[in-house]
Design a protein around this motif. Structure first.
Motif, PDB file in Angstrom:
ATOM      1  N   GLN A 514       9.151  34.501  19.996  1.00  0.00           N
ATOM      2  CA  GLN A 514      10.570  34.442  20.453  1.00  0.00           C
ATOM      3  C   GLN A 514      10.624  33.912  21.760  1.00  0.00           C
ATOM      4  N   GLU A 515       9.663  33.955  22.725  1.00  0.00           N
ATOM      5  CA  GLU A 515      10.052  33.584  23.772  1.00  0.00           C
ATOM      6  C   GLU A 515       9.808  31.796  23.808  1.00  0.00           C
ATOM      7  N   ILE A 516       8.892  31.403  23.417  1.00  0.00           N
ATOM      8  CA  ILE A 516       8.609  30.016  23.125  1.00  0.00           C
ATOM      9  C   ILE A 516       9.853  29.017  22.729  1.00  0.00           C
ATOM     10  N   PRO A 517      10.468  29.323  21.404  1.00  0.00           N
ATOM     11  CA  PRO A 517      11.593  28.808  21.143  1.00  0.00           C
ATOM     12  C   PRO A 517      12.837  28.726  22.054  1.00  0.00           C
ATOM     13  N   ALA A 518      12.823  29.969  22.811  1.00  0.00           N
ATOM     14  CA  ALA A 518      14.154  30.189  23.803  1.00  0.00           C
ATOM     15  C   ALA A 518      13.625  29.233  24.929  1.00  0.00           C
ATOM     16  N   LEU A 519      12.536  29.119  25.300  1.00  0.00           N
ATOM     17  CA  LEU A 519      12.081  28.317  26.520  1.00  0.00           C
ATOM     18  C   LEU A 519      12.160  26.667  26.281  1.00  0.00           C
ATOM     19  N   ARG A 520      11.905  26.553  24.811  1.00  0.00           N
ATOM     20  CA  ARG A 520      12.143  25.215  24.171  1.00  0.00           C
ATOM     21  C   ARG A 520      13.609  24.657  24.407  1.00  0.00           C
ATOM     22  N   GLU A 521      14.603  25.527  24.077  1.00  0.00           N
ATOM     23  CA  GLU A 521      15.927  25.132  23.823  1.00  0.00           C
ATOM     24  C   GLU A 521      16.418  24.943  25.353  1.00  0.00           C
ATOM     25  N   GLU A 522      15.735  25.758  26.358  1.00  0.00           N
ATOM     26  CA  GLU A 522      16.396  25.642  27.764  1.00  0.00           C
ATOM     27  C   GLU A 522      15.747  24.251  28.209  1.00  0.00           C
ATOM     28  N   PHE A 523      14.642  23.782  27.863  1.00  0.00           N
ATOM     29  CA  PHE A 523      14.004  22.634  28.224  1.00  0.00           C
ATOM     30  C   PHE A 523      14.751  21.337  28.016  1.00  0.00           C
ATOM     31  N   TRP A 524      15.360  21.495  26.679  1.00  0.00           N
ATOM     32  CA  TRP A 524      16.055  20.324  26.255  1.00  0.00           C
ATOM     33  C   TRP A 524      17.677  20.348  26.678  1.00  0.00           C
ATOM     34  N   ARG A 525      17.887  21.617  27.443  1.00  0.00           N
ATOM     35  CA  ARG A 525      19.266  21.442  27.867  1.00  0.00           C
ATOM     36  C   ARG A 525      19.154  21.438  29.596  1.00  0.00           C
ATOM     37  N   ASN A 526      17.882  21.719  30.025  1.00  0.00           N
ATOM     38  CA  ASN A 526      18.002  21.849  31.459  1.00  0.00           C
ATOM     39  C   ASN A 526      16.907  21.211  32.247  1.00  0.00           C
ATOM     40  N   VAL A 527      16.119  20.484  31.691  1.00  0.00           N
ATOM     41  CA  VAL A 527      15.018  19.693  32.203  1.00  0.00           C
ATOM     42  C   VAL A 527      15.654  18.726  33.303  1.00  0.00           C
ATOM     43  N   MET A 528      14.883  18.413  34.376  1.00  0.00           N
ATOM     44  CA  MET A 528      15.086  17.463  35.403  1.00  0.00           C
ATOM     45  C   MET A 528      14.185  16.458  35.539  1.00  0.00           C
ATOM     46  N   ILE A 529      14.776  14.921  35.100  1.00  0.00           N
ATOM     47  CA  ILE A 529      13.790  13.925  35.167  1.00  0.00           C
ATOM     48  C   ILE A 529      14.309  12.818  36.085  1.00  0.00           C
ATOM     49  N   PRO A 530      13.921  12.867  37.380  1.00  0.00           N
ATOM     50  CA  PRO A 530      14.359  11.861  38.133  1.00  0.00           C
ATOM     51  C   PRO A 530      14.051  10.534  37.709  1.00  0.00           C
ATOM     52  N   GLY A 531      14.815   9.528  38.345  1.00  0.00           N
ATOM     53  CA  GLY A 531      14.163   8.043  38.039  1.00  0.00           C
ATOM     54  C   GLY A 531      14.778   7.550  36.492  1.00  0.00           C
ATOM     55  N   GLN A 532      14.231   6.236  36.203  1.00  0.00           N
ATOM     56  CA  GLN A 532      14.724   5.662  35.060  1.00  0.00           C
ATOM     57  C   GLN A 532      13.584   5.412  34.216  1.00  0.00           C
ATOM     58  N   ASN A 533      13.728   4.473  33.143  1.00  0.00           N
ATOM     59  CA  ASN A 533      12.514   4.341  32.229  1.00  0.00           C
ATOM     60  C   ASN A 533      12.572   2.680  32.653  1.00  0.00           C
ATOM     61  N   THR A 534      12.621   2.231  33.683  1.00  0.00           N
ATOM     62  CA  THR A 534      12.493   0.770  33.953  1.00  0.00           C
ATOM     63  C   THR A 534      11.147   0.345  34.620  1.00  0.00           C
ATOM     64  N   THR A 535      10.416   1.707  35.180  1.00  0.00           N
ATOM     65  CA  THR A 535       9.460   1.445  35.924  1.00  0.00           C
ATOM     66  C   THR A 535       8.638   2.755  35.909  1.00  0.00           C
ATOM     67  N   LEU A 536       7.361   2.811  36.673  1.00  0.00           N
ATOM     68  CA  LEU A 536       6.537   3.878  36.859  1.00  0.00           C
ATOM     69  C   LEU A 536       7.372   5.077  36.917  1.00  0.00           C
ATOM     70  N   ASN A 537       7.136   5.882  35.965  1.00  0.00           N
ATOM     71  CA  ASN A 537       8.014   7.483  36.155  1.00  0.00           C
ATOM     72  C   ASN A 537       6.992   8.246  35.537  1.00  0.00           C
ATOM     73  N   GLN A 538       6.101   9.082  36.283  1.00  0.00           N
ATOM     74  CA  GLN A 538       5.302   9.960  35.647  1.00  0.00           C
ATOM     75  C   GLN A 538       5.966  11.235  35.604  1.00  0.00           C
ATOM     76  N   THR A 539       7.009  11.589  35.892  1.00  0.00           N
ATOM     77  CA  THR A 539       7.808  12.559  35.459  1.00  0.00           C
ATOM     78  C   THR A 539       8.092  12.652  34.013  1.00  0.00           C
ATOM     79  N   LEU A 540       8.647  11.371  33.811  1.00  0.00           N
ATOM     80  CA  LEU A 540       9.222  11.437  32.749  1.00  0.00           C
ATOM     81  C   LEU A 540       7.888  11.278  31.627  1.00  0.00           C
ATOM     82  N   GLU A 541       6.713  10.849  31.991  1.00  0.00           N
ATOM     83  CA  GLU A 541       5.635  10.976  30.952  1.00  0.00           C
ATOM     84  C   GLU A 541       5.191  12.379  30.833  1.00  0.00           C
ATOM     85  N   HIS A 542       5.428  12.948  32.036  1.00  0.00           N
ATOM     86  CA  HIS A 542       5.006  14.522  31.842  1.00  0.00           C
ATOM     87  C   HIS A 542       5.920  15.188  30.896  1.00  0.00           C
TER      88      HIS A 542
END
Length: 624
Positions: A514-542
């Motif tokens: 029950q908890e994992i799907p709820a966490l996944r739904e929040e992830f796809w709604r509320n995750v913060m990824i600074p930067g862009q996809n045009t250079t090294l972006n380790q947060t995006l990789e993560h």
């Protein structure tokens, strides 16, 4: 989906020779016409890439590190098993086979495990020929030491650097082929999807970590050697970059996932020492075999300095519970025993989640002192179990091919050889067995029995796959939420450790689902990824990797919930013997659980591959 293990018939000691003889061969001149993609450049991937190139195939090898030398295989410190019997202490191919089947709690295929034991002999010869500096006795003969789950000395080692030295041997073989032009090495690249055309694996979609470019590479076959998925728990002994994306993307394209809940907890790790710690450090299992593990007999002594606790007040609990094996008991048993004494309130250190590893009569690394600021020559080490290895992985047949034709899987990325628990010093053995000795044979058989259509990078199917991969990246970047990727990963790891970790039960697993799907739904709604996809972006990789961990975690819990038994690293609290040991149910669960993806919004379909035991009879596992 049909699970055909394709295990040859006949006596077990002849199965691999029979299989190789019956495999179709490829004319040396024709091998140059085939291209093989190898994802991963650790021991399994590097060995496969080098060996296939030496045979004449065109190989393109990918890794997410800046160099193959940084593969996580270097972290396997303690040694590599082989049934050479140099100590003349009763070892043999059959005994290594027996110990591995028993150590895996009778949840592995006999045919695969016997082949692994056979190949162990060749692996040592191969490594020595490459110059791997194994330890030697005074006479000059290769030395061996003991490891958990065995009563013979069969573990070859190079100080505390066995994985690194084996990887250097493999790396020089790989770089020789790179220099020759047989291998094209592409680093700093993440595989983000598998290309399947007409039911066959024909390439991969990758993201360049430095530029963000999403592109395709096509081939005639794909080999995944991308390691395990232990980082789903956030805190583990794995390198932080280790992930599940390659095998998870393959699962979602039709590759069955075998035994995902079979994860190994290693008993000798430095305990967690902070809320924001990012990984755990492993002390080699060879140290456990050289030292003595203990806790105070009385709860009131747990706060004392260890040297102030008298010998008669120490509980050497492994030696007490398992007198035949003692500190050489397998990892799953040693880990559960540590948890039990800590649950009783006799654990030591911060939070009472540690036991002592005493080296008054042994030796050890300076690493522990650098991390803890304590000298283990003066004060016993504090250790506690931690996530280390995953026995589950993509389902493969005897030829290491998944349920997607043309997709092969080697090393820890497949499920094939360890059952429900891996014995120490067997990971390096399996990776090199798969890479040097199995895949070079079975890839040729696939090409010799398959008519492949020409495929170019501008095929509509390939273009669509690249577009889908790019869209997934864009979707993550467009969220612009408020929570960091690491906070989601840490919360997922806490759920998994508490509810699908060393001990599981029906209620906890139900809650987790029950908890994992709820966490996944929040992830796809509320995750913060600074930067862009045009250079090294380790947060995006993560973020790309955590998105897959979110889905894998649910499958792991589902698999653990369906398996109403305890076996190896899967310990269901409802199923244990009177003295707290794992209680298997061979009548109902002597099978490989292979899960088929059926869509994001539907439950996966369970397929069962029955396990037959002809040479090792099913029995209650005992190390007493």
């Amino acid at each position: 989906m049909e699970l055909n293990a394709r295990i040859p018939d006949g006596p077990i000691e002849q199965k691999w020779d029979k299989a190789r003889f019956e495999m179709k061969l490829v004319n040396p001149a024709n091998k140059r016409k085939y291209t093989v993609i190898v994802v991963g450049s650790g021991l399994a991937g590097g060995a496969a890439a080098a060996s296939l190139s030496e045979l004449g195939y065109n190989v393109v090898c990918f890794c997410y590190q800046d160099s193959p030398r940084r593969a996580h295989s270097i972290a396997a410190q303690g040694g590599i098993n082989a049934a050479k019997n140099y100590h003349n202490d009763g070892d043999s191919v059959f005994r290594l086979f027996y110990d591995t089947i028993k150590g895996g709690d009778f949840r592995a295929r006999e045919g695969n495990v016997y082949r692994l034991a056979q190949n162990s002999l060749n692996i040592i010869d191969q490594a020595v020929a490459q110059g791997v500096p194994f330890a030697r006795e005074y006479s000059g003969l290769l030395d061996n030491r003991s490891f958990g789950g065995a009563q013979v000395s069969r573990t070859f080692y190079a100080r505390g650097q066995t994985g690194q030295q084996l990887l250097l041997g493999c790396y020089q073989a790989l770089e020789k082929e790179v220099a020759k032009g047989g291998v094209t090495m592409i680093a700093r690249t993440d595989m983000i999807d598998l290309i399947v055309i007409n039911g066959r694996a024909r390439g991969i979609v990758v993201r360049d970590q430095m530029t963000g470019e999403v592109r395709a590479h096509v081939a005639d076959a794909v080999i995944l050697c991308t390691g395990g998925y232990g980082n789903v728990f956030y805190l583990s002994t794995n390198a932080k970059g280790c992930n599940t994306t390659a095998i998870w993307r393959a699962y979602k394209k039709g590759a069955a996932f075998g035994n995902p809940c079979f994860t190994q907890i290693h008993p000798t790790c430095i305990p967690v020492h902070g809320e924001y710690q990012s990984k755990l450090t492993l002390m080699s299992e060879s140290l456990r075999n050289d030292g003595r593990v203990w806790v105070p007999k009385k709860k009131e002594d747990r706060g004392k300095r260890p040297n102030d606790i008298a010998e008669q007040d120490r509980d050497y609990y492994l030696e007490r519970k398992y007198p035949s094996f003692g500190n050489l008991s397998p990892r799953d048993i040693a880990s559960r025993a540590a948890k039990q004494v800590c649950d009783e309130g006799r654990g030591v250190g911060e939070g009472g989640r540690g036991v002592y590893l005493d080296f008054r009569d042994g030796n050890l690394f300076e690493m522990y002192e650098r991390i803890t600021a304590e000298d283990p020559y003066e004060v016993p080490m504090r250790i506690y179990p931690a996530v280390h290895y995953t026995m589950g992985g993509l389902w493969v047949d005897y030829q290491l091919m998944s349920t997607i034709p043309g997709l092969f899987v080697g090393g820890e990325a497949n499920f094939s050889d360890h059952g429900a628990n891996r014995l120490g010093a067997s990971a390096l053995m399996q990776g090199l067995s798969d890479g040097y000795f199995i895949l070079p044979n079975t890839i040729g058989n696939y090409f010799g029995t398959t008519k492949l259509e020409p495929l170019s990078g501008d095929s509509p199917d390939v273009i669509d796959a690249v577009a889908a991969g790019a869209a997934r990246v864009d979707r993550l970047l467009s969220i612009k939420g408020k929570r960091s990727v690491a906070s989601f990963h840490r919360e997922l790891g806490a759920i998994m450790w508490e509810k699908c970790g060393m001990a599981r039960n029906r209620q906890d697993l139900t809650d987790a689902l029950q908890e994992i799907p709820a966490l996944r739904e929040e992830f796809w709604r509320n995750v913060m990824i600074p930067g862009q996809n045009t250079t090294l972006n380790q947060t995006l990789e993560h973020a790309l990797r955590v998105a897959d961990f979110m889905e894998l975690a649910e499958l792991m819990c589902r698999d653990a919930l369906h398996r109403d038994e305890s076996c190896g690293g899967h310990f269901r609290e409802e199923f244990q013997t009177e003295d707290g040991e794992a209680l298997r149910d061979d009548e109902h669960f002597a099978y490989v659980a292979a899960w088929e993806y059926t869509g994001d919004n539907s439950e996966p379909r369970l397929h069962r591959e029955p396990l037959q035991f002809e040479y090792v009879h099913l029995q209650q596992r005992s190390y007493k």
